[in-house]
Design an enzyme around this catalytic site. Structure first.
Site, PDB file in Angstrom:
ATOM      1  N   ASP A   1      -4.545 -13.710  -3.287  1.00 28.45           N
ATOM      2  CA  ASP A   1      -3.949 -13.441  -1.982  1.00 28.45           C
ATOM      3  C   ASP A   1      -3.963 -14.766  -1.226  1.00 28.45           C
ATOM      4  OD1 ASP A   1      -3.224 -10.874  -2.421  1.00 28.45           O
ATOM      5  OD2 ASP A   1      -4.559  -9.975  -0.928  1.00 28.45           O
TER       6      ASP A   1
ATOM      7  N   ASP B   1      -0.688 -12.636   1.633  1.00 25.73           N
ATOM      8  CA  ASP B   1      -1.333 -11.634   2.478  1.00 25.73           C
ATOM      9  C   ASP B   1      -1.622 -12.325   3.809  1.00 25.73           C
ATOM     10  OD1 ASP B   1      -2.652  -9.574   3.603  1.00 25.73           O
ATOM     11  OD2 ASP B   1      -4.182  -9.350   2.059  1.00 25.73           O
TER      12      ASP B   1
ATOM     13  N   ASP C   1       2.317   1.900   3.341  1.00 23.06           N
ATOM     14  CA  ASP C   1       3.281   0.948   3.923  1.00 23.06           C
ATOM     15  C   ASP C   1       4.699   1.444   3.687  1.00 23.06           C
ATOM     16  OD1 ASP C   1       1.100  -0.738   4.313  1.00 23.06           O
ATOM     17  OD2 ASP C   1       1.515  -1.938   2.516  1.00 23.06           O
TER      18      ASP C   1
ATOM     19  N   HIS D   1       0.892  -1.165   0.000  1.00 18.09           N
ATOM     20  CA  HIS D   1       0.000   0.000   0.000  1.00 18.09           C
ATOM     21  C   HIS D   1       0.928   1.211   0.000  1.00 18.09           C
ATOM     22  CE1 HIS D   1      -2.375  -3.024   2.253  1.00 18.09           C
ATOM     23  NE2 HIS D   1      -3.430  -2.473   1.687  1.00 18.09           N
TER      24      HIS D   1
HETATM   25  C1  XLS Z   1      -7.672  -6.648   3.820  1.00 14.59           C
HETATM   26  C2  XLS Z   1      -7.146  -6.868   2.479  1.00 14.59           C
HETATM   27  C3  XLS Z   1      -6.034  -5.919   2.075  1.00 14.59           C
HETATM   28  C4  XLS Z   1      -5.827  -5.927   0.579  1.00 14.59           C
HETATM   29  C5  XLS Z   1      -5.000  -4.799   0.104  1.00 14.59           C
HETATM   30  O1  XLS Z   1      -8.420  -7.443   4.348  1.00 14.59           O
HETATM   31  O2  XLS Z   1      -6.769  -8.198   2.391  1.00 14.59           O
HETATM   32  O3  XLS Z   1      -4.872  -6.229   2.750  1.00 14.59           O
HETATM   33  O4  XLS Z   1      -5.274  -7.117   0.137  1.00 14.59           O
HETATM   34  O5  XLS Z   1      -5.507  -3.576   0.447  1.00 14.59           O
HETATM   35 CA    CA Z   2      -5.844  -9.248   0.684  1.00 15.51          CA
HETATM   36 CA    CA Z   3      -7.421 -10.466   4.552  1.00 15.57          CA
END
Ligand code: XLS
Ligand code: CA
Ligand code: CA
Length: 438
Positions: A297, A340, A105, A102
């Site tokens: 993810d 993630d 980040d 992000h």
């Molecule tokens: C949150 C999301 C976030 C996205 C990116 O729950 O997983 O991390 O992947 O903004």
């Molecule tokens: Ca995510």
């Molecule tokens: Ca998540």
């Protein structure tokens, strides 16, 4: 001084017999599976927010991790720079080719919007140099439109157009730096785009706002010539009760309704799938069936917990079925498998970050091997082929060609009688899947 002294060189592949916890047992980056190497199939990515920024804090307690790159006090830009050095050291030692972030980040917010943009540009310059010297690439960038309290009522779906404008300005910059860094995708996860109660929410208006926002982003993408894929990441709840991008099917319907479908694919997260009351493979297959599975993810939730636990993936059934769908669609294209996922609050040592990622990478490498064997043997495909074979000829063929009518169906039943019951063979297939999981 290295930030990860416990690992002195890239994590090696040592094979199944190895007892070294800092070695891969299955992920052999250069091993060919079909026509591509494991590294090309899996396109692993580290999530900057969890792995570098995570501090173990939760609703009940203060940070539990003491990270050497989280320099306390001082200039937040110094801390951001140290964090980025740690990030690239970690990516290299782990042996991944991609990372995701992000905007917030990698760079801290300043006192003004202009200062915030400057911070981001400066950190992007550093990222560009590090990408160049290491060969590590940006899988996707995104904008954090949820942490700052100005987004408490939503960003693109805020009832205040001033907030919408701030979010749009922020996204413009996040796309700019993603473009500058050669990002292969750009993600829109609907942070606080959702609602708690219809008493204060004009649902239709907010949907239209969101669509306008995405159209503005599409226009800007074209204008600057950004070639990365735009992705939307569905999630049903958390932080809001009703997130607008609830699941794959809802998101696809929204994209079609507002004439956005050609510009987006989906980024499917395992934990968001289970939060939505679906399996990971369900969400993957819904997206894949219409050519919209863009990226993943890779994480998992917990069966007994109803929130977004973002744990590292270890379940071989899940990784095998995910890779089965991904292989069947010919890979993820510009997408990848982004971890993630975060280590648990008591896993306080930096070495835990390696164990976590190695575990996830091996779980997906095994999933890939299993899925590839399933596809090569063709037993599951043959089963499906047979199961739907009545649609390949006769009345079934007419149905699929769009030539059958209700009257013809009636005539068909009069002539052929009632259909015969038959077995779905679920237990046979589940047993078969088990035979592939070594
Ligand atoms: C949150 C999301 C976030 C996205 C990116 O729950 O997983 O991390 O992947 O903004
Ligand atoms: Ca995510
Ligand atoms: Ca998540």
């Amino acid at each position: 001084m290295p930030f990860f002294p416990e690992v002195s060189e890239p994590i090696p592949f040592e094979g199944k017999a190895s007892k070294n916890p800092l070695a891969f047992k299955y992920y052999d980056s250069q091993r060919k599976i079909g026509s591509k190497t494991m590294s090309e199939h899996l396109r692993f990515s580290v999530a900057y927010w969890h792995t570098l920024m995570g501090n173990g804090q939760d609703m009940f307690g203060a940070p539990s991790f003491v990270r050497p790159w989280h320099i306390a006090g001082g200039d937040p830009m110094d801390r951001a720079k140290a964090t980025m050095d740690a990030a690239f050291e970690f990516f290299q030692k782990l042996g991944v080719k991609f990372y995701c972030f992000h905007d917030r980040d990698i760079a801290p917010e300043g006192a003004t919007f202009a200062q915030t943009c400057k911070n981001l540009e400066n950190m992007a310059l550093k990222a560009k140099e590090l990408q160049k010297s290491t060969g590590i690439k940006l899988l996707w960038g995104t904008a954090n439109l949820f942490s700052n309290p100005i987004y408490a009522h939503g960003a693109a779906t805020s009832p205040d157009a001033h907030v919408f404008a701030h979010a749009a300005a922020q996204v413009k910059h996040a796309i700019d730096i993603t473009h500058e860094l050669g990002g292969e995708n750009y993600v829109f996860w609907g942070g606080r785009e959702g609602y708690e109660t219809i008493l204060n929410t004009n649902f239709k208006h907010e949907q239209e706002q969101l669509a306008r926002f995405l159209h503005m982003a599409v226009d800007y993408k074209k204008k600057i010539g950004f070639k990365g894929q735009f992705l939307i990441e569905p999630k049903p709840k958390e932080p809001t009760k009703h997130q607008y991008d609830t699941d794959a099917a809802t998101t696809l319907a929204f994209l079609r309704e507002y004439d956005l479908i050609d510009h987006f694919k989906l980024n499917i997260e395992a934990n968001h799938a289970t939060l939505a009351g679906h399996t990971f493979e369900h969400e993957l297959v819904v997206a894949s069936a219409v050519g919209k599975l863009g990226s993943v993810d890779a994480n998992r939730g917990d069966l007994l917990l109803g929130w977004d636990t973002d744990q590292f993936p270890i379940d071989l059934y899940s990784t095998a079925l995910a890779m089965y769908i991904i292989l069947k669609q010919g890979g993820l294209g510009s997408g990848g498998l982004n971890f993630d996922a975060k280590v648990r609050r008591p896993s306080i040592e930096t070495v835990d970050l390696f164990y976590a990622h190695i575990g996830g990478m091996d779980a997906f490498a095994r999933g890939l091997i299993i899925a590839n064997n399933m596809l090569n043997d063709g037993i599951f495909d043959e089963f499906l082929e047979k199961r739907y074979s009545s649609y390949r000829s006769g009345f079934g063929e007419l149905i699929m060609e769009g030539k059958a009518t209700l009257e013809q169906a009636e005539q068909f039943i009069h002539e052929n009688g009632l259909p015969k019951p038959f077995s779905g063979r679920q237990e046979y297939l589940e047993k078969l899947l088990n035979d592939y999981i070594e």
